[in-house]
Design an enzyme around this catalytic site. Structure first.
Site, PDB file in Angstrom:
ATOM      1  CG  ASP A 108      -5.397   2.904  -1.856  1.00  0.00           C
ATOM      2  OD1 ASP A 108      -5.358   1.692  -1.613  1.00  0.00           O
ATOM      3  OD2 ASP A 108      -4.627   3.727  -1.346  1.00  0.00           O
ATOM      4  CG  ASP A 315      -3.952  -5.102  -1.548  1.00  0.00           C
ATOM      5  OD1 ASP A 315      -4.722  -4.198  -1.919  1.00  0.00           O
ATOM      6  OD2 ASP A 315      -2.718  -5.056  -1.697  1.00  0.00           O
TER       7      ASP A 315
END
Length: 434
Positions: A108, A315
């Site tokens: 992440d 992202d």
């Protein structure tokens, strides 16, 4: 809800189902897979290709909302609003401890702390691999509560002897992890990282995925695995990844590299500065304009307006790309003029601009270029901007950002994307990934 760092899922590193990662003295590389890949332990064969795509689109909007909320609360000093745990797109397998225990997790870029479930369990969610027992690892040690590392976590607490630092993280859907901050060995392929600061979660619950055991944090904050590389292994604080076309039924993997092996070099590399903003976990870039079919649409609407630095984040955990509304409107209006196919409604009701075709190639989509500060012009092909949402409908995979612009993972497919935390740059190079 505790005030904490957040997690938004980024990649899975897969060693158990893919090639073993290679590692040299100054860097290492391994493969990455999408959560919906045939190689993924999360793959559900009863879900169709189009249903998987729809799920990823819906997660994009949920993720965007939570990213926006967290950025707002951090900037005002309020309570953090973490992301929902199942909003991520990629997974990782590695080993933890001595002797090593296999650990499958969500990697992440939107969070920093790496953590796994640990014994003894006050409360643990089901996972496919054995739960890590720190008492059986000779390389495990607790982080002192008086250390700067402990104090860097907002929600930390101290044990009675000050030798144990506990953390608590909560998520937007009431999922949570609580446990001890520790120092431990992590093995990625054949590359060993000693004394990595991790979380050892004794109380975890909510909507975590049963095939995973925790999180690997790859954000920009000081506790992320990337930020720790130069102190724990004398490896440069940089990583790069190459995402293949992952919404297919092929056994395709990408790759992720760290340190020296993460260099993005050669002809046609474009780079743009990373912008330091809050929260420092996020990777902020500055988008100046978008161009398509000889038309250029500026972020600043008029000559008196200045481009705000750090106006978009990159992202890999968000599938769609969310643009400032004026840029999005310009792209849509231009495509409506230059694409000759018949416009139809999105059968899922998610996306705005769709065409009745059985192949994206039939649309002859012009290149859409994202212009970042520093002259970094990232040319997006049709595979980066359109997708088939059913057998005879293709839709634009861009959407208007309500508040928070995001350069998503479909826009990054078949690019080598490199993050250099020391030079504070992000670089792009068109590459065939997988």
């Amino acid at each position: 809800m505790a005030a904490i760092s957040i997690f938004f899922y980024f990649f899975l590193f897969s060693f158990s189902v893919s090639a073993t990662g290679r590692g040299g003295g100054n860097g290492f590389t391994t493969s990455i897979i999408h959560r919906d890949s045939l190689l993924s332990p999360l793959h559900n064969p009863s879900v169709s290709h189009y249903e998987r795509l729809t799920g990823a689109f819906n997660r994009s909007f949920s993720r965007s909302t939570t990213l926006t909320n967290r950025a707002a609360t951090v900037s005002t000093g309020g309570v953090h609003s973490p992301l929902i745990p199942d909003s991520g797109e990629f997974l990782i397998s590695l080993s933890i401890g001595t002797p090593p225990v296999d650990f499958t997790a969500i990697a992440d870029t939107g969070s920093d702390l790496t953590w796994t479930q640990c014994l003894p369990c006050v409360k643990c969610f089901n996972q496919s691999n054995p739960i890590f027992n720190p008492h059986r690892s000779s390389s495990y040690s607790n982080v002192s509560c008086t250390s700067d590392t402990c104090n860097s976590i907002v929600s930390h607490r101290c044990g009675p002897d000050l030798k144990t630092c506990t953390y608590g993280y909560s998520y937007g859907d009431q999922s949570f992890t609580h446990g001890d901050l520790a120092s431990e060995k992590i093995t990625i392929g054949s590359f060993k990282l000693n004394k990595v600061v991790i979380g050892c979660g004794h109380e975890n619950g909510g909507t975590f995925l049963g095939e995973t055991s925790g999180i690997v944090g790859l954000g920009g904050g000081p506790l992320s695995l990337v930020s720790q590389l130069n102190t724990i292994a004398a490896v440069k604080r940089r990583f790069s990844y190459c995402l293949p076309t992952f919404f297919s039924d092929a056994n395709i993997t990408g790759k992720i590299s760290f340190g020296e092996e993460a260099a993005v070099s050669g002809r046609k590399v474009v780079s743009t500065p990373l912008v330091q903003k809050h929260p420092d976990t996020y990777y902020f870039l500055t988008l100046e304009a978008v161009s398509i079919a000889n038309k250029r649409f500026e972020v600043a609407n008029n000559m008196s307006s200045a481009v705000v630095e750090g106006n978009i984040i990159i992202d890999s955990g968000t599938t769609l790309t969310l643009l400032p509304p004026n840029l999005y409107d310009g792209v849509v209006s231009t495509l409506a003029k230059v694409v000759k196919a018949k416009q139809v409604n999105d059968p899922t009701g998610i996306l705005e601009l769709c065409y009745g075709v059985s192949s994206v190639d039939d649309l002859n989509i012009p290149i859409i270029t994202a212009h970042f500060v520093g002259g970094a012009a990232v040319e997006l092909q049709s595979e980066n901007t359109f997708a088939l949402v059913n057998e005879d409908v293709a839709c634009l995979t861009l959407a208007p950002a309500m508040k928070f612009a995001i350069f998503g993972n479909l826009a990054q497919v078949n690019f080598l994307v490199g993050y250099d935390l020391d030079r504070k740059t992000v670089s792009f190079k068109r590459t065939v990934c997988g």
